[in-house]
Design a protein around this motif. Structure first.
Motif, PDB file in Angstrom:
ATOM      1  N   PRO A  41       0.825  -1.221   0.000  1.00 40.69           N
ATOM      2  CA  PRO A  41       0.000   0.000   0.000  1.00 40.69           C
ATOM      3  C   PRO A  41       0.851   1.260   0.000  1.00 40.69           C
ATOM      4  CG  PRO A  41      -0.818  -1.591   1.607  1.00 40.69           C
ATOM      5  CD  PRO A  41       0.514  -2.110   1.130  1.00 40.69           C
ATOM      6  N   GLY A  42       0.411   2.240  -0.774  1.00 38.79           N
ATOM      7  CA  GLY A  42       1.127   3.500  -0.881  1.00 38.79           C
ATOM      8  C   GLY A  42       0.213   4.576  -1.452  1.00 38.79           C
ATOM      9  N   PRO A  43       0.772   5.710  -1.851  1.00 36.59           N
ATOM     10  CA  PRO A  43      -0.045   6.797  -2.410  1.00 36.59           C
ATOM     11  C   PRO A  43      -0.889   6.360  -3.604  1.00 36.59           C
ATOM     12  CG  PRO A  43       2.175   7.566  -1.942  1.00 36.59           C
ATOM     13  CD  PRO A  43       2.191   6.089  -1.735  1.00 36.59           C
ATOM     14  N   ASP A  44      -0.363   5.478  -4.450  1.00 40.05           N
ATOM     15  CA  ASP A  44      -1.123   5.040  -5.623  1.00 40.05           C
ATOM     16  C   ASP A  44      -2.447   4.401  -5.217  1.00 40.05           C
ATOM     17  OD1 ASP A  44       0.983   5.911  -7.113  1.00 40.05           O
ATOM     18  OD2 ASP A  44       1.787   3.927  -7.566  1.00 40.05           O
ATOM     19  N   MET A  45      -2.400   3.489  -4.262  1.00 42.88           N
ATOM     20  CA  MET A  45      -3.618   2.812  -3.821  1.00 42.88           C
ATOM     21  C   MET A  45      -4.578   3.796  -3.154  1.00 42.88           C
ATOM     22  SD  MET A  45      -2.503  -0.957  -2.400  1.00 42.88           S
ATOM     23  CE  MET A  45      -4.208  -1.295  -1.962  1.00 42.88           C
ATOM     24  N   ALA A  46      -4.035   4.754  -2.409  1.00 42.58           N
ATOM     25  CA  ALA A  46      -4.895   5.743  -1.754  1.00 42.58           C
ATOM     26  C   ALA A  46      -5.627   6.590  -2.786  1.00 42.58           C
ATOM     27  CB  ALA A  46      -4.056   6.625  -0.829  1.00 42.58           C
ATOM     28  N   VAL A  47      -4.920   6.988  -3.845  1.00 43.95           N
ATOM     29  CA  VAL A  47      -5.532   7.812  -4.887  1.00 43.95           C
ATOM     30  C   VAL A  47      -6.593   7.016  -5.641  1.00 43.95           C
ATOM     31  CG1 VAL A  47      -5.074   8.998  -7.074  1.00 43.95           C
ATOM     32  CG2 VAL A  47      -3.549   9.341  -5.134  1.00 43.95           C
ATOM     33  N   VAL A  48      -6.304   5.764  -5.948  1.00 45.75           N
ATOM     34  CA  VAL A  48      -7.280   4.919  -6.645  1.00 45.75           C
ATOM     35  C   VAL A  48      -8.502   4.682  -5.760  1.00 45.75           C
ATOM     36  CG1 VAL A  48      -7.708   2.609  -7.575  1.00 45.75           C
ATOM     37  CG2 VAL A  48      -5.600   3.809  -8.151  1.00 45.75           C
ATOM     38  N   THR A  49      -8.281   4.470  -4.472  1.00 41.07           N
ATOM     39  CA  THR A  49      -9.399   4.287  -3.541  1.00 41.07           C
ATOM     40  C   THR A  49     -10.305   5.514  -3.536  1.00 41.07           C
ATOM     41  OG1 THR A  49      -8.050   2.867  -2.111  1.00 41.07           O
ATOM     42  CG2 THR A  49     -10.033   3.835  -1.141  1.00 41.07           C
ATOM     43  N   LYS A  50      -9.693   6.671  -3.437  1.00 42.18           N
ATOM     44  CA  LYS A  50     -10.453   7.928  -3.430  1.00 42.18           C
ATOM     45  C   LYS A  50     -11.289   8.067  -4.688  1.00 42.18           C
ATOM     46  CE  LYS A  50      -9.709  12.945  -3.077  1.00 42.18           C
ATOM     47  NZ  LYS A  50     -10.229  13.332  -4.398  1.00 42.18           N
ATOM     48  N   ARG A  51     -10.703   7.759  -5.836  1.00 40.18           N
ATOM     49  CA  ARG A  51     -11.415   7.913  -7.102  1.00 40.18           C
ATOM     50  C   ARG A  51     -12.507   6.863  -7.262  1.00 40.18           C
ATOM     51  NH1 ARG A  51     -11.789  12.325  -9.777  1.00 40.18           N
ATOM     52  NH2 ARG A  51      -9.562  12.624  -9.412  1.00 40.18           N
ATOM     53  N   ALA A  52     -12.244   5.630  -6.820  1.00 37.75           N
ATOM     54  CA  ALA A  52     -13.246   4.577  -6.942  1.00 37.75           C
ATOM     55  C   ALA A  52     -14.481   4.892  -6.111  1.00 37.75           C
ATOM     56  CB  ALA A  52     -12.651   3.237  -6.510  1.00 37.75           C
ATOM     57  N   ILE A  53     -14.269   5.434  -4.913  1.00 35.88           N
ATOM     58  CA  ILE A  53     -15.383   5.759  -4.038  1.00 35.88           C
ATOM     59  C   ILE A  53     -16.141   6.986  -4.554  1.00 35.88           C
ATOM     60  CG2 ILE A  53     -15.994   6.526  -1.711  1.00 35.88           C
ATOM     61  CD1 ILE A  53     -13.624   4.868  -0.693  1.00 35.88           C
ATOM     62  N   THR A  63      -2.418  -4.047 -13.765  1.00 32.03           N
ATOM     63  CA  THR A  63      -3.248  -5.208 -13.443  1.00 32.03           C
ATOM     64  C   THR A  63      -3.719  -5.166 -11.990  1.00 32.03           C
ATOM     65  OG1 THR A  63      -2.060  -6.556 -15.055  1.00 32.03           O
ATOM     66  CG2 THR A  63      -3.327  -7.724 -13.393  1.00 32.03           C
ATOM     67  N   TRP A  64      -2.799  -4.887 -11.089  1.00 26.79           N
ATOM     68  CA  TRP A  64      -3.135  -4.867  -9.669  1.00 26.79           C
ATOM     69  C   TRP A  64      -4.096  -3.729  -9.335  1.00 26.79           C
ATOM     70  CZ3 TRP A  64      -4.009  -6.801  -5.198  1.00 26.79           C
ATOM     71  CH2 TRP A  64      -3.967  -6.012  -4.036  1.00 26.79           C
ATOM     72  N   LEU A  65      -3.762  -2.512  -9.755  1.00 31.87           N
ATOM     73  CA  LEU A  65      -4.617  -1.372  -9.439  1.00 31.87           C
ATOM     74  C   LEU A  65      -5.962  -1.472 -10.151  1.00 31.87           C
ATOM     75  CD1 LEU A  65      -2.106   1.630  -9.417  1.00 31.87           C
ATOM     76  CD2 LEU A  65      -3.103   0.407  -7.469  1.00 31.87           C
ATOM     77  N   GLY A  66      -5.961  -2.053 -11.362  1.00 27.08           N
ATOM     78  CA  GLY A  66      -7.218  -2.243 -12.072  1.00 27.08           C
ATOM     79  C   GLY A  66      -8.136  -3.192 -11.322  1.00 27.08           C
ATOM     80  N   ALA A  67      -7.575  -4.304 -10.848  1.00 23.72           N
ATOM     81  CA  ALA A  67      -8.365  -5.273 -10.077  1.00 23.72           C
ATOM     82  C   ALA A  67      -8.834  -4.648  -8.761  1.00 23.72           C
ATOM     83  CB  ALA A  67      -7.539  -6.523  -9.811  1.00 23.72           C
ATOM     84  N   TYR A  68      -7.953  -3.896  -8.120  1.00 29.49           N
ATOM     85  CA  TYR A  68      -8.305  -3.239  -6.864  1.00 29.49           C
ATOM     86  C   TYR A  68      -9.414  -2.215  -7.083  1.00 29.49           C
ATOM     87  CZ  TYR A  68      -7.822  -0.383  -2.661  1.00 29.49           C
ATOM     88  OH  TYR A  68      -8.072   0.321  -1.506  1.00 29.49           O
ATOM     89  N   ALA A  69      -9.319  -1.450  -8.167  1.00 31.59           N
ATOM     90  CA  ALA A  69     -10.343  -0.452  -8.480  1.00 31.59           C
ATOM     91  C   ALA A  69     -11.705  -1.107  -8.681  1.00 31.59           C
ATOM     92  CB  ALA A  69      -9.941   0.337  -9.728  1.00 31.59           C
ATOM     93  N   CYS A  70     -11.729  -2.225  -9.376  1.00 29.90           N
ATOM     94  CA  CYS A  70     -12.988  -2.952  -9.612  1.00 29.90           C
ATOM     95  C   CYS A  70     -13.567  -3.462  -8.302  1.00 29.90           C
ATOM     96  CB  CYS A  70     -12.761  -4.104 -10.581  1.00 29.90           C
ATOM     97  SG  CYS A  70     -12.372  -3.586 -12.269  1.00 29.90           S
ATOM     98  N   LEU A  71     -12.695  -3.954  -7.414  1.00 27.52           N
ATOM     99  CA  LEU A  71     -13.144  -4.489  -6.132  1.00 27.52           C
ATOM    100  C   LEU A  71     -13.768  -3.392  -5.272  1.00 27.52           C
ATOM    101  CD1 LEU A  71     -13.259  -6.871  -4.132  1.00 27.52           C
ATOM    102  CD2 LEU A  71     -10.986  -6.191  -3.340  1.00 27.52           C
ATOM    103  N   VAL A  72     -13.090  -2.254  -5.178  1.00 23.51           N
ATOM    104  CA  VAL A  72     -13.597  -1.157  -4.348  1.00 23.51           C
ATOM    105  C   VAL A  72     -14.884  -0.584  -4.936  1.00 23.51           C
ATOM    106  CG1 VAL A  72     -13.097   1.161  -3.476  1.00 23.51           C
ATOM    107  CG2 VAL A  72     -11.308  -0.572  -3.478  1.00 23.51           C
ATOM    108  N   SER A  73     -14.926  -0.419  -6.251  1.00 22.40           N
ATOM    109  CA  SER A  73     -16.097   0.188  -6.881  1.00 22.40           C
ATOM    110  C   SER A  73     -17.342  -0.684  -6.757  1.00 22.40           C
ATOM    111  CB  SER A  73     -15.812   0.490  -8.354  1.00 22.40           C
ATOM    112  OG  SER A  73     -15.532  -0.698  -9.076  1.00 22.40           O
ATOM    113  N   ARG A  74     -17.161  -1.999  -6.616  1.00 21.41           N
ATOM    114  CA  ARG A  74     -18.307  -2.895  -6.463  1.00 21.41           C
ATOM    115  C   ARG A  74     -19.031  -2.650  -5.143  1.00 21.41           C
ATOM    116  NH1 ARG A  74     -17.229  -9.071  -8.124  1.00 21.41           N
ATOM    117  NH2 ARG A  74     -19.476  -9.063  -7.691  1.00 21.41           N
ATOM    118  N   ALA A  75     -18.305  -2.134  -4.171  1.00 23.61           N
ATOM    119  CA  ALA A  75     -18.916  -1.829  -2.873  1.00 23.61           C
ATOM    120  C   ALA A  75     -19.308  -0.357  -2.774  1.00 23.61           C
ATOM    121  CB  ALA A  75     -17.952  -2.194  -1.744  1.00 23.61           C
ATOM    122  N   ARG A  76     -19.357   0.328  -3.901  1.00 23.09           N
ATOM    123  CA  ARG A  76     -19.617   1.768  -3.885  1.00 23.09           C
ATOM    124  C   ARG A  76     -20.988   2.100  -3.320  1.00 23.09           C
ATOM    125  NH1 ARG A  76     -20.347   5.850  -8.913  1.00 23.09           N
ATOM    126  NH2 ARG A  76     -20.021   7.800  -7.772  1.00 23.09           N
TER     127      ARG A  76
END
Length: 205
Positions: free
Chosen positions: A19-31, A160-173
């Motif tokens: 986990p780092g800034p990249d995941m935090a930014v993707v999380t913010k955008r997915a939500i 691949t990783w951030l794309g999969a993570y983005a899909c996972l977080v967005s499913r719980a939006r």
């Protein structure tokens, strides 16, 4: 050569999922905006890696990593940008109502750019590419080719990783859209981004 490539893939994969800034930014955008915008952010982050990779191959990243002044400038800009994103999330947490269609459209125009800037202003990537990648490069290839191969591999793993993570977080939006949950997540994300900004600013070269 194939053994070295497999080992390099394992090392890069471990570094990618930390986990780092990249995941935090993707999380913010997915939500905030959903899967499509989170994927655009991930694409911007990946492009940032390719930019640093190109700099590494031509030697510019090594100059940055070796120059305390240049490193400091990029570090401060990167920390300031992460702080800005964090403060933005905290400000958004003041809203009790979900985002409107207009606000989502505005976010759409900045998703890719947010990911790109986040990575381009991360000097640690320059240090990582110039310090670690040469030790992982396959010995059977010319230096530039070996480095280029690892950069492409790292970019592929990241997307691949951030794309999969983005899909996972967005499913719980739908859960995240609840006002109380949304405010809490905005505040947590904001604090995390500011924390990463402070860490970037205070880390030694």
């Amino acid at each position: 050569m194939w053994t070295q490539t497999a080992m390099a893939t394992g090392v890069l994969a471990l570094l990618t999922v930390v986990p780092g800034p990249d995941m935090a930014v993707v999380t913010k955008r997915a939500i905030a905006s959903g899967r499509a915008e989170a994927l655009r952010t991930a694409a911007g982050i990946t492009t940032g890696l390719l930019v640093w990779g190109a700099f590494t191959v031509v030697g510019l990243a090594a100059i940055l990593a070796a120059s305390a002044e240049a490193y400091f400038v990029v570090k401060v800009l990167g920390a300031a940008y992460l702080g800005f994103l964090g403060l933005q999330a905290l400000w958004q947490s003041r809203r009790s109502a979900p985002r409107t269609a207009g606000s989502t459209a505005t976010a759409s125009g900045h998703a890719y750019l947010t990911g790109l800037i986040t990575n381009v202003l991360n000097p640690k990537i320059a240090v990582f590419y110039t310090g670690l990648l040469p030790t992982l490069a396959p010995q059977g290839l010319p230096t530039a080719a070996g480095m280029g191969l690892l950069v492409l591999l790292h970019a592929t793993l990241t997307l691949t990783w951030l794309g999969a993570y983005a899909c996972l977080v967005s499913r719980a939006r739908s859960v995240f859209e609840r006002p109380r949950v949304r405010r809490l997540l905005d505040r947590v994300t904001g604090v995390v981004l500011i924390g990463f900004g402070v860490r970037v600013a205070t880390e030694a070269t």
